[in-house]
Design an enzyme around this catalytic site. Structure first.
Site, mmCIF file in Angstrom:
data_model
loop_
_atom_site.group_PDB
_atom_site.id
_atom_site.type_symbol
_atom_site.label_atom_id
_atom_site.label_comp_id
_atom_site.label_asym_id
_atom_site.label_seq_id
_atom_site.Cartn_x
_atom_site.Cartn_y
_atom_site.Cartn_z
ATOM 1 N N CYS A 193 37.067 34.655 33.273
ATOM 2 C CA CYS A 193 36.021 34.648 34.309
ATOM 3 C C CYS A 193 34.896 35.606 33.921
ATOM 4 O O CYS A 193 34.215 35.357 32.928
ATOM 5 C CB CYS A 193 36.628 34.943 35.676
ATOM 6 S SG CYS A 193 35.516 34.542 37.043
ATOM 7 N N HIS A 240 40.348 30.458 36.200
ATOM 8 C CA HIS A 240 41.449 31.419 36.306
ATOM 9 C C HIS A 240 42.764 30.767 35.872
ATOM 10 O O HIS A 240 43.406 30.100 36.664
ATOM 11 C CB HIS A 240 41.546 31.950 37.745
ATOM 12 C CG HIS A 240 40.419 32.863 38.065
ATOM 13 N ND1 HIS A 240 40.431 34.200 37.755
ATOM 14 C CD2 HIS A 240 39.208 32.620 38.587
ATOM 15 C CE1 HIS A 240 39.288 34.759 38.088
ATOM 16 N NE2 HIS A 240 38.523 33.816 38.606
ATOM 17 N N GLU A 244 45.537 32.063 35.463
ATOM 18 C CA GLU A 244 46.651 32.623 36.250
ATOM 19 C C GLU A 244 46.768 31.973 37.622
ATOM 20 O O GLU A 244 47.705 32.240 38.359
ATOM 21 C CB GLU A 244 46.485 34.144 36.368
ATOM 22 C CG GLU A 244 45.394 34.641 37.316
ATOM 23 C CD GLU A 244 43.971 34.596 36.757
ATOM 24 O OE1 GLU A 244 43.752 33.962 35.705
ATOM 25 O OE2 GLU A 244 43.063 35.191 37.380
#
Lengths: 251, 200
Positions: free
Chosen positions: B77, B181, B183
């Site tokens: 990001c 993202h 994750e």
């Protein structure tokens, strides 16, 4: 192309999901982490954990719940219900929440929106608005819908955006629990008034309702709780239905 | 050992949980010394590009030295945006500058209901082969939340369109970046993180 998001809300009390949870393959139907795992397999886009008791005694249980869910699924996770201060938000985010949802506290102390947006980024701050239709607009209610805040939903959503909110979670109190469809008119009024995404909530009862709120309602995302708890309306069935209607979804 | 850089740009809990889930051995160091010993470096980040000002100086020097030794680097990001020369979000703050180009604000299109910020799941096209995207199908969905993005340049191995195309994934030598993202992107995101760890 950016897809329309389907968000599952889990109402949690003392670490257990409440409301009718009837997934047949779950051993412990009320376990939030197990339910989140099931939603993940079905293709849910996001999960909201709503602490419906939000008392001091249950805070520790909530932290354990957030940690358990965030350790199981790697999807955006929002925590709401009783986030009243920067410390409450910090506890939720430290436990694994990506976003916090502010409701009563945002109206009482709008500067909290800005404080949290500066600290965690706007993407971490959702302002939840509970509203009812009135002749002259949409009246905002607080304290779990018991108290008229004397604000209009469209005007409050604009202010929340200006103060740093990253998304609006808009719940129709007229429709909530009725399973008669989202309030598309109210959702469109708010969604077209702000640049940040609007999540529609309240009234989901069937597949058609989601198609309506993504088209007529101009919603960026739709949230539901009980409809996904029943195995007869799965997230994957809903998404295939929406795709068939030409609505972009993640499959 | 993977070094996860904490420069105060939002929370790292999600990245930590994903690394733990993948069995990665990682540290979040207090000082730059650990960067020199790292097998891989991750620069995460949510929020404003201005936060990367804290990377200017010793952290940038340590990361540059690691990159020069061939240590794999992953920016996530804002951490990916930092790989470029700078961002219109905070023009006074220099980027790492290892990738040419400048990060610019996304455009919206109200007639099509396309808002800025760009929040949600969007697809990545794969213009060419990528080690980071090994095993990821073209058109795979990942989770974005941002208002600024890097241009599509020769370093772009994964492009996404929100009104205009932008760089979703960049890769050059041992330097990698993702605008989304991983994750928070379900199985596809975990696979991308696993790919990075396997290169470390």
């Amino acid at each position: 192309m950016l897809t329309k998001r389907i968000i599952a809300c889990m109402d949690v009390r003392d670490g257990q999901v409440v409301k009718g949870v009837q997934f047949q393959q779950l051993r412990h139907a009320g376990d939030p982490a197990e339910l989140a795992r099931r939603y993940n397999v079905e293709g849910i886009d996001e999960v909201v954990v709503l602490d419906i008791t939000a008392t001091l005694e249950t805070r520790q249980a909530l932290r354990r719940t957030i940690h358990a869910v965030a350790s199981e699924i790697f999807l955006p996770l929002t925590v709401g219900g009783g986030i009243r201060s920067e410390a409450d938000a910090e506890a939720a985010i430290d436990a694994g929440a990506d976003k916090v949802s502010l409701n009563t506290a945002a109206l009482r102390s709008p500067e909290l929106i800005t404080t949290l947006a500066r600290r965690y980024g706007s993407q971490a701050v959702i302002v939840a608005i509970d509203a009812k239709r009135r002749d002259d607009g949409y009246a905002v209610y607080v304290r779990s819908g018991t108290s008229d805040a004397a604000r209009d939903a469209v005007e409050w959503a604009r202010e929340a955006e200006a103060r740093g909110a990253g998304e609006i979670l808009l719940t129709s109190m007229d429709k909530d629990g009725t399973r008669s469809g989202f309030d598309c008119g109210m959702t469109a009024a708010v969604s077209t008034a702000v640049n940040i995404p609007v999540i529609a909530s309240g009234g989901a009862g069937g597949l058609e309702h989601f198609a309506d709120v993504f088209t007529a309602g101009c919603a960026d995302a739709a949230l539901a709780a009980s409809i996904f708890h029943y195995a007869d309306t799965s997230v994957s069935e809903l998404k295939h239905f929406l795709q068939g209607r030409g609505i972009p979804v993640r499959l | 050992m993977i070094t996860l850089i904490d420069y105060g740009a939002g929370n790292l809990t999600s990245v930590r949980k994903a690394l733990t889930h993948l069995g990665a051995d990682y540290v979040v160091p207090e000082s730059t010394d650990a960067v020199g010993r790292a097998r891989g470096v991750i620069v995460p980040g949510v929020g404003n590009f201005a936060a990367t000002e804290r990377l200017v100086g010793p952290w940038t020097d340590a990361i540059r030295a690691a990159v020069d030794r061939g240590t794999p680097l992953l920016g996530i990001c804002v951490g990916m945006q930092w790989l470029f020369e700078g961002s219109d979000e905070a023009p006074e703050v220099p980027g790492f500058g290892v990738m040419p180009g400048r990060v610019q604000r996304l455009r919206g299109d109200s007639a099509r209901g396309l808002k800025v910020p760009h929040v949600g799941w969007n697809a990545i096209a794969k213009p060419r082969d990528s080690r980071l995207l090994a095993g990821i199908e073209p058109g795979a969905y990942v989770y974005f939340t941002h208002s600024f993005a890097a241009p599509v340049t020769t370093d772009c191995v994964g492009a996404t369109t929100h009104v205009d195309p932008f760089a979703a994934v960049v890769e050059r030598d041992q330097i990698f970046g993702v605008q989304f993202h991983p994750e928070k992107s379900g199985d596809a995101g975990l696979q991308i993180l696993r790919n990075f760890l396997s290169l470390c």
